[in-house]
Scaffold this motif. Sequence first.
Motif, PDB file in Angstrom:
ATOM      1  N   LEU A  87       0.845  -1.193   0.000  1.00  0.00           N
ATOM      2  CA  LEU A  87       0.000   0.000   0.000  1.00  0.00           C
ATOM      3  C   LEU A  87       0.880   1.242   0.000  1.00  0.00           C
ATOM      4  O   LEU A  87       1.909   1.272   0.662  1.00  0.00           O
ATOM      5  CB  LEU A  87      -0.883   0.045   1.250  1.00  0.00           C
ATOM      6  N   VAL A  88       0.434   2.279  -0.738  1.00  0.00           N
ATOM      7  CA  VAL A  88       1.102   3.579  -0.741  1.00  0.00           C
ATOM      8  C   VAL A  88       0.039   4.645  -0.487  1.00  0.00           C
ATOM      9  O   VAL A  88      -0.964   4.704  -1.200  1.00  0.00           O
ATOM     10  CB  VAL A  88       1.808   3.867  -2.089  1.00  0.00           C
ATOM     11  N   ASP A  89       0.265   5.474   0.511  1.00  0.00           N
ATOM     12  CA  ASP A  89      -0.674   6.536   0.878  1.00  0.00           C
ATOM     13  C   ASP A  89      -0.526   7.694  -0.109  1.00  0.00           C
ATOM     14  O   ASP A  89       0.553   8.297  -0.222  1.00  0.00           O
ATOM     15  CB  ASP A  89      -0.373   7.006   2.302  1.00  0.00           C
ATOM     16  N   ILE A  90      -1.609   8.019  -0.839  1.00  0.00           N
ATOM     17  CA  ILE A  90      -1.562   9.137  -1.799  1.00  0.00           C
ATOM     18  C   ILE A  90      -2.528  10.250  -1.384  1.00  0.00           C
ATOM     19  O   ILE A  90      -2.919  11.073  -2.208  1.00  0.00           O
ATOM     20  CB  ILE A  90      -1.834   8.672  -3.246  1.00  0.00           C
ATOM     21  N   ARG A  91      -2.854  10.322  -0.095  1.00  0.00           N
ATOM     22  CA  ARG A  91      -3.729  11.376   0.418  1.00  0.00           C
ATOM     23  C   ARG A  91      -2.858  12.550   0.863  1.00  0.00           C
ATOM     24  O   ARG A  91      -2.134  12.439   1.854  1.00  0.00           O
ATOM     25  CB  ARG A  91      -4.565  10.863   1.588  1.00  0.00           C
ATOM     26  N   PRO A  92      -2.883  13.683   0.168  1.00  0.00           N
ATOM     27  CA  PRO A  92      -1.967  14.774   0.487  1.00  0.00           C
ATOM     28  C   PRO A  92      -2.104  15.305   1.912  1.00  0.00           C
ATOM     29  O   PRO A  92      -1.138  15.778   2.488  1.00  0.00           O
ATOM     30  CB  PRO A  92      -2.300  15.867  -0.525  1.00  0.00           C
ATOM     31  N   GLU A  93      -3.299  15.199   2.502  1.00  0.00           N
ATOM     32  CA  GLU A  93      -3.503  15.717   3.849  1.00  0.00           C
ATOM     33  C   GLU A  93      -3.097  14.720   4.936  1.00  0.00           C
ATOM     34  O   GLU A  93      -3.097  15.051   6.125  1.00  0.00           O
ATOM     35  CB  GLU A  93      -4.981  16.107   4.039  1.00  0.00           C
ATOM     36  N   SER A  94      -2.725  13.516   4.557  1.00  0.00           N
ATOM     37  CA  SER A  94      -2.404  12.462   5.522  1.00  0.00           C
ATOM     38  C   SER A  94      -1.007  12.637   6.106  1.00  0.00           C
ATOM     39  O   SER A  94      -0.073  13.018   5.399  1.00  0.00           O
ATOM     40  CB  SER A  94      -2.497  11.102   4.839  1.00  0.00           C
ATOM     41  N   ARG A  95      -0.851  12.285   7.376  1.00  0.00           N
ATOM     42  CA  ARG A  95       0.476  12.332   8.014  1.00  0.00           C
ATOM     43  C   ARG A  95       1.420  11.280   7.432  1.00  0.00           C
ATOM     44  O   ARG A  95       2.633  11.365   7.591  1.00  0.00           O
ATOM     45  CB  ARG A  95       0.360  12.169   9.525  1.00  0.00           C
ATOM     46  N   THR A  96       0.871  10.265   6.727  1.00  0.00           N
ATOM     47  CA  THR A  96       1.724   9.245   6.113  1.00  0.00           C
ATOM     48  C   THR A  96       1.699   9.337   4.580  1.00  0.00           C
ATOM     49  O   THR A  96       2.021   8.369   3.893  1.00  0.00           O
ATOM     50  CB  THR A  96       1.324   7.830   6.578  1.00  0.00           C
ATOM     51  N   PHE A  97       1.346  10.525   4.050  1.00  0.00           N
ATOM     52  CA  PHE A  97       1.383  10.705   2.601  1.00  0.00           C
ATOM     53  C   PHE A  97       2.772  10.364   2.071  1.00  0.00           C
ATOM     54  O   PHE A  97       3.796  10.778   2.632  1.00  0.00           O
ATOM     55  CB  PHE A  97       1.043  12.145   2.206  1.00  0.00           C
ATOM     56  N   GLY A  98       2.809   9.631   0.958  1.00  0.00           N
ATOM     57  CA  GLY A  98       4.085   9.298   0.332  1.00  0.00           C
ATOM     58  C   GLY A  98       4.829   8.159   1.008  1.00  0.00           C
ATOM     59  O   GLY A  98       5.976   7.895   0.680  1.00  0.00           O
ATOM     60  N   TYR A  99       4.173   7.469   1.930  1.00  0.00           N
ATOM     61  CA  TYR A  99       4.785   6.298   2.566  1.00  0.00           C
ATOM     62  C   TYR A  99       4.155   5.037   2.022  1.00  0.00           C
ATOM     63  O   TYR A  99       2.976   5.019   1.661  1.00  0.00           O
ATOM     64  CB  TYR A  99       4.565   6.319   4.084  1.00  0.00           C
ATOM     65  N   GLN A 100       4.950   3.968   2.005  1.00  0.00           N
ATOM     66  CA  GLN A 100       4.426   2.658   1.630  1.00  0.00           C
ATOM     67  C   GLN A 100       4.733   1.662   2.730  1.00  0.00           C
ATOM     68  O   GLN A 100       5.662   1.844   3.519  1.00  0.00           O
ATOM     69  CB  GLN A 100       4.982   2.170   0.296  1.00  0.00           C
ATOM     70  N   GLN A 101       3.920   0.626   2.772  1.00  0.00           N
ATOM     71  CA  GLN A 101       4.143  -0.482   3.690  1.00  0.00           C
ATOM     72  C   GLN A 101       3.672  -1.757   3.018  1.00  0.00           C
ATOM     73  O   GLN A 101       2.708  -1.747   2.240  1.00  0.00           O
ATOM     74  CB  GLN A 101       3.391  -0.274   5.004  1.00  0.00           C
ATOM     75  N   SER A 102       4.359  -2.857   3.296  1.00  0.00           N
ATOM     76  CA  SER A 102       3.977  -4.144   2.718  1.00  0.00           C
ATOM     77  C   SER A 102       3.507  -5.087   3.824  1.00  0.00           C
ATOM     78  O   SER A 102       3.875  -4.943   4.994  1.00  0.00           O
ATOM     79  CB  SER A 102       5.140  -4.756   1.935  1.00  0.00           C
ATOM     80  N   PHE A 103       2.707  -6.066   3.406  1.00  0.00           N
ATOM     81  CA  PHE A 103       2.070  -7.001   4.329  1.00  0.00           C
ATOM     82  C   PHE A 103       2.065  -8.384   3.693  1.00  0.00           C
ATOM     83  O   PHE A 103       1.866  -8.510   2.486  1.00  0.00           O
ATOM     84  CB  PHE A 103       0.613  -6.589   4.593  1.00  0.00           C
ATOM     85  N   LEU A 104       2.245  -9.407   4.512  1.00  0.00           N
ATOM     86  CA  LEU A 104       2.073 -10.779   4.043  1.00  0.00           C
ATOM     87  C   LEU A 104       0.622 -11.168   4.310  1.00  0.00           C
ATOM     88  O   LEU A 104       0.156 -11.113   5.452  1.00  0.00           O
ATOM     89  CB  LEU A 104       3.004 -11.737   4.781  1.00  0.00           C
ATOM     90  N   LEU A 105      -0.096 -11.515   3.252  1.00  0.00           N
ATOM     91  CA  LEU A 105      -1.453 -12.038   3.386  1.00  0.00           C
ATOM     92  C   LEU A 105      -1.432 -13.474   2.891  1.00  0.00           C
ATOM     93  O   LEU A 105      -0.891 -13.752   1.812  1.00  0.00           O
ATOM     94  CB  LEU A 105      -2.445 -11.213   2.562  1.00  0.00           C
ATOM     95  N   ASP A 106      -2.018 -14.400   3.680  1.00  0.00           N
ATOM     96  CA  ASP A 106      -1.993 -15.803   3.272  1.00  0.00           C
ATOM     97  C   ASP A 106      -3.202 -16.558   3.798  1.00  0.00           C
ATOM     98  O   ASP A 106      -4.042 -16.004   4.515  1.00  0.00           O
ATOM     99  CB  ASP A 106      -0.680 -16.477   3.699  1.00  0.00           C
ATOM    100  N   ASP A 107      -3.264 -17.841   3.426  1.00  0.00           N
ATOM    101  CA  ASP A 107      -4.382 -18.681   3.834  1.00  0.00           C
ATOM    102  C   ASP A 107      -4.082 -19.449   5.116  1.00  0.00           C
ATOM    103  O   ASP A 107      -4.776 -20.403   5.463  1.00  0.00           O
ATOM    104  CB  ASP A 107      -4.794 -19.629   2.710  1.00  0.00           C
ATOM    105  N   ASN A 108      -3.049 -19.026   5.829  1.00  0.00           N
ATOM    106  CA  ASN A 108      -2.732 -19.628   7.117  1.00  0.00           C
ATOM    107  C   ASN A 108      -3.299 -18.780   8.252  1.00  0.00           C
ATOM    108  O   ASN A 108      -3.993 -19.277   9.127  1.00  0.00           O
ATOM    109  CB  ASN A 108      -1.216 -19.798   7.275  1.00  0.00           C
ATOM    110  N   ASP A 109      -3.002 -17.473   8.207  1.00  0.00           N
ATOM    111  CA  ASP A 109      -3.494 -16.557   9.242  1.00  0.00           C
ATOM    112  C   ASP A 109      -4.810 -15.892   8.857  1.00  0.00           C
ATOM    113  O   ASP A 109      -5.475 -15.318   9.709  1.00  0.00           O
ATOM    114  CB  ASP A 109      -2.459 -15.452   9.510  1.00  0.00           C
ATOM    115  N   PHE A 110      -5.148 -15.895   7.577  1.00  0.00           N
ATOM    116  CA  PHE A 110      -6.382 -15.280   7.070  1.00  0.00           C
ATOM    117  C   PHE A 110      -6.462 -13.791   7.382  1.00  0.00           C
ATOM    118  O   PHE A 110      -7.531 -13.200   7.414  1.00  0.00           O
ATOM    119  CB  PHE A 110      -7.628 -16.000   7.604  1.00  0.00           C
ATOM    120  N   ARG A 111      -5.311 -13.182   7.625  1.00  0.00           N
ATOM    121  CA  ARG A 111      -5.248 -11.741   7.898  1.00  0.00           C
ATOM    122  C   ARG A 111      -5.717 -10.987   6.673  1.00  0.00           C
ATOM    123  O   ARG A 111      -5.448 -11.391   5.542  1.00  0.00           O
ATOM    124  CB  ARG A 111      -3.782 -11.400   8.199  1.00  0.00           C
ATOM    125  N   HIS A 112      -6.458  -9.906   6.888  1.00  0.00           N
ATOM    126  CA  HIS A 112      -6.774  -9.045   5.760  1.00  0.00           C
ATOM    127  C   HIS A 112      -6.676  -7.590   6.155  1.00  0.00           C
ATOM    128  O   HIS A 112      -6.543  -7.247   7.327  1.00  0.00           O
ATOM    129  CB  HIS A 112      -8.092  -9.364   5.064  1.00  0.00           C
TER     130      HIS A 112
END
Length: 198
Positions: A87-112
């Motif tokens: 994910l990359v934040d493209i909201r200019p008013e956001s405190r995390t604008f221009g930041y990205q973060q990655s996540f592992l999503l899988d069928d073991n933890d079912f995290r979403h």
Amino acid sequence: MLIEATELADVLVLTPQPFRDGRGLFTRTFDAAEFDAHLGVPGLSATFVQDSQSRSYRGVVRGMHGRAGRGEAKLVRCAHGSVHDVLVDIRPESRTFGYQQSFLLDDNDFRHLYVPPGFLHGFQALSPVADVCYRIDRPHVPGEDLGVAFDDPDLGVPWPQPVTVVSDRDADARSWRQLLETLRIEHEGPVRHFRPRS
């Protein structure tokens, strides 16, 4: 269901608590009452109007996609296999604008992920087959599609595996700088990275 904040403003990780026994497992993948209570917005979960699913093979990248206008909120989960989700934040008013973060999503933890409007989203399939499910709060309007090239140097997404296949649309996507110009956002430098969430 465990609901946690992330380093990206307003993005949530939802982790079901499966019941496992000799037959396999049973889990509730989403609970509207818990979700709405956590966000303090009664009825927010009822705004989701479309469920979609994609199937990708190992190495495939889908992204980086966004939406103009009022954007779209979505819940994203990997129902089968595993993906490296970005994910990359493209909201200019956001405190995390221009930041990205990655996540592992899988069928073991079912995290979403709960992804609010105003983000670029993409993923790479890590398993031989990966099925990703999306619950979206607006019907698709092709004229509002936004995209940044998955290999844009200013985006700098560290895809964990060699990229095998991308769509023609993703191969021809604009750069991070062109997206900022389109959105009339002044921002210097490349996207910044938060540590990956596994």
